[in-house]
Design a protein around this motif. Structure first.
Motif, PDB file in Angstrom:
ATOM      1  N   PHE A 127       0.818  -1.218   0.000  1.00  0.00           N
ATOM      2  CA  PHE A 127       0.000   0.000   0.000  1.00  0.00           C
ATOM      3  C   PHE A 127       0.852   1.268   0.000  1.00  0.00           C
ATOM      4  N   SER A 128       1.889   1.214  -0.846  1.00  0.00           N
ATOM      5  CA  SER A 128       2.709   2.388  -1.096  1.00  0.00           C
ATOM      6  C   SER A 128       3.263   2.252  -2.508  1.00  0.00           C
ATOM      7  N   LYS A 129       3.792   3.331  -3.056  1.00  0.00           N
ATOM      8  CA  LYS A 129       4.324   3.293  -4.419  1.00  0.00           C
ATOM      9  C   LYS A 129       5.800   2.925  -4.342  1.00  0.00           C
TER      10      LYS A 129
ATOM     11  N   GLU B 209      -1.061   3.499  -3.116  1.00  0.00           N
ATOM     12  CA  GLU B 209      -1.663   3.458  -1.786  1.00  0.00           C
ATOM     13  C   GLU B 209      -3.095   2.932  -1.793  1.00  0.00           C
TER      14      GLU B 209
END
Length: 268
Positions: free
Chosen positions: A161-163, A202
């Motif tokens: 849930f992050s780039k 995200e």
């Protein structure tokens, strides 16, 4: 000792090449069974079919429709038998409809001394921290699928849930009750990595596997030596337009490549 995975993929025989299987709550996804369970059931059906010989080399399964609670019918067909390779087809029927098909190739291993004279190459296992140095992946109900709780997992690379720079992750994994690894469990583990969409931004984007193919390289000896955690290195070449791929390399803790899994999935 009886292991949970074996109970979950247990089959009831119906004739020489027919079986039934019951969806196990332990391997439940959000609204259907876990794709790794489905692929492992197909492998179990082939191994128990009349005429099976050798060991499974590859399994490619297409998931046509979701299988939910209850019983499924399984039919296996030997399509062709060569001197050292056999080609099988599996149909999994749920609610009187074909829900999944699998094409499986089994091979007879070679045992000649000359087999060791040829090229000897494999990719290199990534160097990461050991499971004891990492924090475990903890299920978070109801967002986390139920089957996740069956496995012990420690993430060594990648932040969900992050780039991330690339949708890549590396995770140590083993079954919660320390069941010894075999071909069926390797096939199931090939579908355990989180969706690549989780590492590309995200926003939560749920995915559905459409096709999953596993290639088994491990010998019986290498499987017997794989008693600790396995390492899954997961990469992707494409996450866009509602479609993503995923490649999984599965290593034992001695640095031996046991299997490779490839899949394509759609996301919303």
């Amino acid at each position: 000792m009886t292991y949970k995975f074996d109970d979950a993929i247990a089959l009831k025989r119906v004739g020489s090449r027919g079986f039934t299987a019951v969806s196990d709550p332990l391997f439940w996804n959000h609204d259907s069974v876990f794709g790794g369970w489905l692929a492992a059931v197909a492998a179990a059906a082939i191994e128990q079919s009349e005429g099976f010989r050798g060991t499974i080399m590859s399994l490619g399964i297409s998931i046509i429709t979701a299988i939910k609670e209850g019983e499924s019918e399984i039919r296996t067909t030997l399509l062709s038998s060569k001197s050292r390779t056999d080609f099988w087809r599996v149909e999994i029927i749920y609610n009187d409809r074909i829900a999944a098909t699998a094409d499986i190739i089994a091979r007879l291993p070679k045992n000649r001394a000359s087999d060791q004279d040829g090229p000897n190459y494999q990719a290199q296992m990534p160097i990461v921290k050991s499971p004891g140095e990492l924090s475990p992946i903890m299920p978070v109900p109801p967002m986390t699928p139920r089957w996740v709780a069956h496995y012990k997992q420690f993430i060594a690379k990648g932040t969900p849930f992050s780039k991330n720079p690339r949708p890549e992750s590396i995770v140590w994994i083993k079954e919660g009750d320390d069941r010894p690894f075999d071909i069926k469990s390797l096939i199931a583990i090939g579908d355990t990595p989180m969706p690549r969409t989780f590492f590309a931004g995200e926003k939560l984007r749920m995915t559905s596997t459409v096709s999953l193919t596993s290639y088994i390289y491990a010998s019986d000896v290498e499987l017997s030596e794989s008693s600790g955690f396995l390492l899954t290195q997961v990469t992707s070449a494409h996450v866009r337009h509602g479609l993503n791929d995923q490649r999984v390399e599965i290593w034992n803790d001695k640095g031996t490549l046991l299997a490779v899994s490839n899949q394509v999935a759609v996301y919303r």
